[in-house]
Write a protein that holds these residues in place. Structure first.
Motif, PDB file in Angstrom:
ATOM      1  N   HIS A   9       0.859  -1.179   0.527  1.00  0.00           N
ATOM      2  CA  HIS A   9      -0.342  -0.290   0.249  1.00  0.00           C
ATOM      3  C   HIS A   9       0.934   1.104  -0.324  1.00  0.00           C
ATOM      4  N   GLN A  10       2.605   1.092   0.596  1.00  0.00           N
ATOM      5  CA  GLN A  10       3.265   2.033   0.382  1.00  0.00           C
ATOM      6  C   GLN A  10       3.450   2.502  -0.836  1.00  0.00           C
ATOM      7  N   ILE A  11       3.813   1.181  -1.896  1.00  0.00           N
ATOM      8  CA  ILE A  11       5.026   1.477  -2.653  1.00  0.00           C
ATOM      9  C   ILE A  11       3.299   1.722  -4.091  1.00  0.00           C
ATOM     10  N   LEU A  12       1.931   1.761  -4.044  1.00  0.00           N
ATOM     11  CA  LEU A  12       1.407   1.536  -4.980  1.00  0.00           C
ATOM     12  C   LEU A  12       1.021   3.245  -5.345  1.00  0.00           C
ATOM     13  N   PRO A  13       0.610   3.661  -4.710  1.00  0.00           N
ATOM     14  CA  PRO A  13       0.622   5.675  -5.227  1.00  0.00           C
ATOM     15  C   PRO A  13       1.442   6.112  -5.389  1.00  0.00           C
ATOM     16  N   HIS A  14       3.218   5.547  -4.915  1.00  0.00           N
ATOM     17  CA  HIS A  14       4.099   6.561  -5.342  1.00  0.00           C
ATOM     18  C   HIS A  14       4.528   6.217  -6.878  1.00  0.00           C
ATOM     19  N   ILE A  15       4.180   4.879  -7.021  1.00  0.00           N
ATOM     20  CA  ILE A  15       4.898   4.949  -8.381  1.00  0.00           C
ATOM     21  C   ILE A  15       3.853   5.556  -9.031  1.00  0.00           C
ATOM     22  N   LEU A  16       2.654   5.630  -8.675  1.00  0.00           N
ATOM     23  CA  LEU A  16       2.125   5.614  -9.570  1.00  0.00           C
ATOM     24  C   LEU A  16       1.179   7.039  -9.847  1.00  0.00           C
ATOM     25  N   THR A  17       1.925   7.557  -9.357  1.00  0.00           N
ATOM     26  CA  THR A  17       2.557   9.498  -9.611  1.00  0.00           C
ATOM     27  C   THR A  17       3.041   9.352 -10.439  1.00  0.00           C
ATOM     28  N   PRO A  18       3.087  10.404 -11.451  1.00  0.00           N
ATOM     29  CA  PRO A  18       4.178  10.758 -12.049  1.00  0.00           C
ATOM     30  C   PRO A  18       4.991  11.876 -11.395  1.00  0.00           C
ATOM     31  N   THR A  19       6.446  11.238 -11.810  1.00  0.00           N
ATOM     32  CA  THR A  19       6.971  12.517 -11.328  1.00  0.00           C
ATOM     33  C   THR A  19       8.200  13.636 -12.785  1.00  0.00           C
ATOM     34  N   GLU A 474       6.164  -7.673  -4.710  1.00  0.00           N
ATOM     35  CA  GLU A 474       7.699  -7.702  -5.489  1.00  0.00           C
ATOM     36  C   GLU A 474       7.497  -7.484  -6.925  1.00  0.00           C
ATOM     37  N   ALA A 475       6.659  -7.929  -7.057  1.00  0.00           N
ATOM     38  CA  ALA A 475       5.327  -6.601  -8.577  1.00  0.00           C
ATOM     39  C   ALA A 475       5.839  -5.895  -8.685  1.00  0.00           C
ATOM     40  N   LEU A 476       5.865  -4.492  -7.842  1.00  0.00           N
ATOM     41  CA  LEU A 476       6.262  -3.016  -8.173  1.00  0.00           C
ATOM     42  C   LEU A 476       7.350  -2.638  -7.146  1.00  0.00           C
ATOM     43  N   VAL A 477       7.605  -3.464  -6.754  1.00  0.00           N
ATOM     44  CA  VAL A 477       9.250  -3.700  -6.201  1.00  0.00           C
ATOM     45  C   VAL A 477       9.940  -3.681  -7.799  1.00  0.00           C
ATOM     46  N   ALA A 478       9.441  -4.368  -8.576  1.00  0.00           N
ATOM     47  CA  ALA A 478      10.262  -4.522  -9.530  1.00  0.00           C
ATOM     48  C   ALA A 478       9.815  -3.741 -10.427  1.00  0.00           C
ATOM     49  N   PHE A 479       9.252  -3.696 -10.652  1.00  0.00           N
ATOM     50  CA  PHE A 479       8.026  -2.228 -11.557  1.00  0.00           C
ATOM     51  C   PHE A 479       9.657  -0.931 -11.082  1.00  0.00           C
ATOM     52  N   ASN A 480       9.225  -0.575  -9.699  1.00  0.00           N
ATOM     53  CA  ASN A 480      10.149   0.876  -9.872  1.00  0.00           C
ATOM     54  C   ASN A 480      11.491   0.882  -9.678  1.00  0.00           C
ATOM     55  N   THR A 481      12.109  -0.660  -9.288  1.00  0.00           N
ATOM     56  CA  THR A 481      13.566  -0.908  -9.728  1.00  0.00           C
ATOM     57  C   THR A 481      13.493  -0.372 -10.878  1.00  0.00           C
ATOM     58  N   MET A 482      12.362  -0.733 -11.989  1.00  0.00           N
ATOM     59  CA  MET A 482      12.807  -0.529 -13.283  1.00  0.00           C
ATOM     60  C   MET A 482      13.139   0.937 -13.734  1.00  0.00           C
ATOM     61  N   ASN A 483      12.201   1.621 -13.041  1.00  0.00           N
ATOM     62  CA  ASN A 483      12.303   3.181 -13.134  1.00  0.00           C
ATOM     63  C   ASN A 483      13.606   3.705 -13.278  1.00  0.00           C
ATOM     64  N   GLU A 484      14.222   2.811 -11.455  1.00  0.00           N
ATOM     65  CA  GLU A 484      14.969   3.286 -11.052  1.00  0.00           C
ATOM     66  C   GLU A 484      16.281   3.710 -11.832  1.00  0.00           C
ATOM     67  N   VAL A 485      16.628   2.230 -12.739  1.00  0.00           N
ATOM     68  CA  VAL A 485      17.500   1.763 -13.897  1.00  0.00           C
ATOM     69  C   VAL A 485      17.378   2.716 -14.947  1.00  0.00           C
ATOM     70  N   GLY A 486      16.351   3.344 -15.111  1.00  0.00           N
ATOM     71  CA  GLY A 486      16.563   4.004 -16.960  1.00  0.00           C
ATOM     72  C   GLY A 486      15.745   2.822 -17.842  1.00  0.00           C
ATOM     73  N   SER A 487      15.361   1.849 -17.518  1.00  0.00           N
ATOM     74  CA  SER A 487      14.802   1.144 -18.351  1.00  0.00           C
ATOM     75  C   SER A 487      13.055   1.683 -18.256  1.00  0.00           C
ATOM     76  N   VAL A 488      13.115   1.839 -19.396  1.00  0.00           N
ATOM     77  CA  VAL A 488      11.829   2.497 -19.761  1.00  0.00           C
ATOM     78  C   VAL A 488      10.685   1.510 -19.766  1.00  0.00           C
ATOM     79  N   PRO A 489       9.705   1.468 -18.968  1.00  0.00           N
ATOM     80  CA  PRO A 489       8.664   0.070 -19.934  1.00  0.00           C
ATOM     81  C   PRO A 489       7.590   0.524 -20.656  1.00  0.00           C
ATOM     82  N   THR A 490       7.959  -0.630 -21.188  1.00  0.00           N
ATOM     83  CA  THR A 490       6.874  -0.577 -22.789  1.00  0.00           C
ATOM     84  C   THR A 490       5.369  -0.467 -21.973  1.00  0.00           C
ATOM     85  N   ILE A 491       4.214  -0.733 -23.095  1.00  0.00           N
ATOM     86  CA  ILE A 491       2.915  -0.894 -23.160  1.00  0.00           C
ATOM     87  C   ILE A 491       3.019  -2.863 -22.583  1.00  0.00           C
ATOM     88  N   GLU A 492       3.953  -3.381 -22.899  1.00  0.00           N
ATOM     89  CA  GLU A 492       3.993  -4.411 -22.650  1.00  0.00           C
ATOM     90  C   GLU A 492       3.792  -4.444 -20.665  1.00  0.00           C
TER      91      GLU A 492
END
Length: 862
Positions: A9-19, A474-492
């Protein structure tokens, strides 16, 4: 869970708020005002500077700089100066410091660099400057280069002008310049002019060379000159004592391929061999292309046999090209014939040879042959390379052998073969499809140790792997890490998250993801909306699910078979039999054979509404389905035809076969079968199917236990599956008491997860409703705790009372199970099963759902 995995519940609002991106940072107002006041003064200063130094050459920054060390220092400096020169800048002043320092050979390097960039304007300006100078007057080589540059850009008038200037500039024209102008016209399709120029150089008694003839033949072949004309040129060059080379023969073979001239290609190839010119991979490619178009690939094998018989063993690439052609056509027998032919001729296959065959067998689902061939490869001391392993990983990943894929990776590491990004992507994709989240995590750590940044595709596979196991945090942590390392999420990537949440009915999380996608300008596609429909259905938000379906037309997404199946599931969940029948009929009218999932949904909705005649009719239709063995087997299994252990193997075979589709498909497949079986009163078979599902890694979260808590997590199941799982779970708890083992302190049924765990409306979720009704029939001790609305719990002391019956003690040798998982007599036409077999599940059917049967929501525009 690692420390990095923060609360869900801590992760979701942060990752889904565009910076805000750094490139869009607001311009500081104070600095803006300061520059605004200083701008007139700044302009006057620049004006004075420009007047004072009007003769100084002002250079900008070169848009493209030459690679350091590629040329000499002076050449690199000149190239960079010319690159930074404005369109009206003075080339003369730019070259002042280079006078008498550069040779014509240096200038040729400059022209070639600009030719590589396609910068003909600078090339032409530099050339015109050189024409006016004495110290760097162009020679024929420079003229030929500039003619070639202009020819590549299609500027034939300028090319001809430069060629004609050679006479006025007293630069003698030889075969070099003539070949350049012939090539300029030839590459632009004007082979008639090329032929005229060839005759013109002969009149000037300039003898063409091999390059000239190759250029003319190539331009004529590409321009559509007759085959007889090409042979005439070929004969002419031989008559003049110029021996055709590899380029000549390949050009003629290319013409044969384009014109589908089989006999002529054979003649050219024989002449080539007789002349002692060794073929290369291009030769064989054209040869194979020619006979492939004529559907006579066996002719290539004959030509190779002739070479073998004459003691002229073909190169390995010749066989590989032919193998590739057969593989492309899916001809396994012929491909293996070529493979054995090359072995018999003494030509050892290489890694490329085996890769072609491994891929061919894999695409046709012949996995045993893949394993045998790979073993043969190793025994023959042919070292596999990364490409070989990539093919094997792809083949077994698509075939559903997910654990074997991981084994291949370990084998690869032991053999000291360096994986590439394609290897990692294939591995993690297979792990994602198969739900092997631990293996996906280890592979990701291995990449980190190698200091490799995982690609978006690799991270998407990791997210999917976690999602298949319902590990949302864990899926959201992987998504966050992806953004942090500069790997841009795709539609997939986003779709993987959407579908992970959808299976558990986490529609609030999906709404947040869709909002994030909208903020970032990532468009939704059909796959996204399919996941939205599924999430709303699992969460009991039926009207929202149908609205999402209607929205597909608004965003111009055509529904696919999965969409139609998802909409049918909405109607079936809601118990709307008429709408379900209409949707089922619509699927058939579109020429789509209803999937086994669609059939099971209809059986469930017929059972819930007691339409036994229609259920029986549909089962008979499945049993007689000649297009699908799967429909036949599942239909017979539901009716009890395969209950015997020997016959049950047929059911296991079907389950194994469908395992290749991955865990995502598996959850949908088993949910619908369990729903149909439970609603039809076939509880024992439902429990048996559930056992088969868990044995194959489906619902890994289902049963968890330790000394304190025993839980059953049914939040991703349908009501029928949830009732089956809870019944088995309670019987297992009872077994503890029978075996005089300690009961857990708490028994928990997980019916909802995610943000909705905090809301009391979760009691109306279909799965929660069915589970609560079932457990309440067992004991009123089962209740929703105040601290979590997604759990139904019972304390240890109360559990003992639940499992204790009056007049029975734990010392009794046999105690009846709290749930009798038996199969009711099958409801044939005109009969009804005992109502008590369905009472728990029917309590959550359409009569209890709040859903508008509104024809406006019947989105029929498919």
């Amino acid at each position: 869970m690692t420390k990095l995995a923060l609360s869900y519940h801590q992760i979701l609002p942060h990752i889904l708020t565009p910076t805000p991106s750094p490139s869009y940072l607001p311009f500081p107002c104070k600095l803006h005002r300061r520059l605004h006041h200083q701008l007139p003064l700044l302009r006057r200063s620049l004006s004075l500077v420009s007047k004072a130094k009007s003769r100084e050459l002002i250079l900008g920054n070169p848009s493209v700089t030459v690679e350091k060390g590629k040329y000499s220092y002076d050449v690199e400096t000149l190239i960079n100066k010319l690159s930074s020169l404005p369109p009206r800048g003075s080339i003369a002043r730019c070259l002042d410091s280079f006078k008498n320092k550069l040779s014509l050979s240096d200038f040729s390097h400059v022209f070639k660099e600009f030719a590589h960039r396609g910068d003909w304007q600078r090339s032409l300006r530099l050339f015109k400057y050189m024409q006016r100078q004495i110290w760097c007057k162009p020679n024929e080589h420079i003229y030929s280069i500039i003619i070639g540059i202009l020819g590549r850009e299609g500027l034939l008038d300028k090319s001809a002008e430069i060629f004609d200037e050679m006479v006025t500039q007293s630069v003698p024209r030889t075969v070099l310049s003539y070949t350049a102008i012939i090539n300029a016209y030839g590459r632009n399709g004007q082979y008639e002019v090329a032929l005229e120029l060839l005759e013109g150089m002969k009149r000037e008694r300039i003898l063409p060379n091999i390059l000239t003839y190759n250029t003319v033949i190539n331009s004529c072949a590409r321009g559509g000159y007759s085959w007889e004309g090409l042979l005439s040129l070929f004969g002419e060059m031989r008559h003049e004592g110029i021996q055709p080379d590899l380029v000549t023969y390949n050009t003629l073979l290319s013409a044969c391929s384009n014109r589908e001239l089989g006999d002529e290609a054979e003649m050219v190839f024989r002449t080539m061999n007789e002349s002692g010119v060794l073929p290369d991979i291009t030769t064989y490619s054209y040869l194979v292309e020619t006979f492939q178009k004529l559907r006579k690939l066996e002719k290539v094998s004959e030509l190779l046999r002739e070479m073998e018989a004459e003691g002229n063993l073909p190169e390995i690439m010749s066989y590989n090209v032919l193998l590739e052609a057969y593989a492309h056509s899916g001809k396994i027998k012929e491909a293996m014939g070529v493979f054995r032919q090359m072995q018999a001729a003494g030509c050892m296959p290489n890694a490329g040879t085996y890769s072609i065959l491994l891929n061919l067998f894999g695409k046709h689902g012949r996995y045993d042959e893949v394993r045998e061939l790979f073993l043969e490869m190793k025994v023959s001391n042919t070292e596999p390379d990364a490409d070989t392993y990539n093919i094997l990983i792809e083949v077994f990943g698509e075939g559903g052998y997910f654990k074997e894929v991981v084994t291949l990776f370990h084998d690869m590491v032991e053999e000291n073969i360096e994986p590439n990004m394609e290897t990692y992507e294939g591995l993690i994709y297979a792990c994602g499809k198969g739900g092997l989240h631990e293996d996906a995590k280890r592979i990701l750590l291995h990449m980190n140790e190698k200091e490799l940044v995982p690609s978006a595709k690799a991270y998407t596979g990791v997210i999917e792997a976690y999602g298949q196991a319902a590990l949302y945090e864990e899926a959201l942590v992987a998504f966050n890490t992806m953004n942090e390392v500069g790997s841009v999420p795709t539609i997939e990537t986003y779709n993987s998250l959407i579908h992970s949440f959808a299976k558990g009915g986490l529609y609030k999380e999906n709404e947040a993801i869709l909002s994030r996608m909208g903020d970032l300008g990532v468009p939704r596609n059909r796959d996204s909306l399919n996941g939205v429909i599924e999430a709303y259905r699992q969460g009991g938000q039926f009207e929202e699910a149908i609205k999402a379906y209607v929205d597909m037309e608004r965003v111009r997404c055509d529904p696919d078979e999965f969409t139609l199946e998802a909409v049918l599931s909405v109607y079936c969940f809601a118990g709307l039999v008429d709408e379900s029948e209409e949707q089922f009929k619509q699927i058939k009218e579109l020429g789509i054979q209803p999937s086994i999932m669609c059939c099971c949904m209809m059986l469930a909705v017929y059972a819930k509404t007691e339409r036994w005649d229609k259920a029986n009719e549909l089962l008979n239709e499945m049993h007689t389905n000649r297009l699908s063995n799967i429909h036949q087997v599942i239909g017979q299994m539901i009716k009890g035809d395969f209950d015997d252990d020997s016959n049950w193997q047929m059911v296991e075979y079907v389950f194994d076969k469908l395992g290749s589709e991955g865990c995502g498909f598996g959850i949908r497949f088993y949910n619908t079968i369990l729903e149909a079986l439970w609603c039809l009163g076939q509880k024992e078979r439902a429990a048996r199917v559930l056992h088969e599902a868990t044995k194959r890694g489906i619902y890994p979260e289902l049963y968890r236990k330790n000394k304190l808590i025993w839980s059953v997590d049914v939040h991703r199941m349908w009501p029928g599956g949830a009732c089956t799982a809870i019944s088995v779970w309670l019987n297992n708890l009872q077994e503890l008491l029978i075996n005089r083992e300690d009961l857990p302190q708490l028994a928990t049924a997980v019916v909802v997860r995610g943000q909705m765990e905090k809301s009391s409306i979760t009691r109306d979720f279909p799965v929660a409703k069915a589970a609560y009704s079932l457990l309440k029939d067992v004991s009123s001790s089962f209740c929703y705790p105040g601290w979590n609305k997604g759990r139904i719990i019972c304390q240890k002391a109360q559990l003992k009372r639940v499992f204790s019956k009056p007049g029975q003690s734990s010392e009794d040798s046999e105690i009846d199970n709290i749930f009798s998982l038996s199969n009711s007599p099958f409801p044939f036409s005109g009969t009804r099963p005992p109502l008590n077999d369905l009472k728990q599940h029917n309590s959550s059917d359409a009569t209890d759902f709040s859903f508008k049967s509104n024809t406006e929501l019947m989105a029929s525009g498919v």
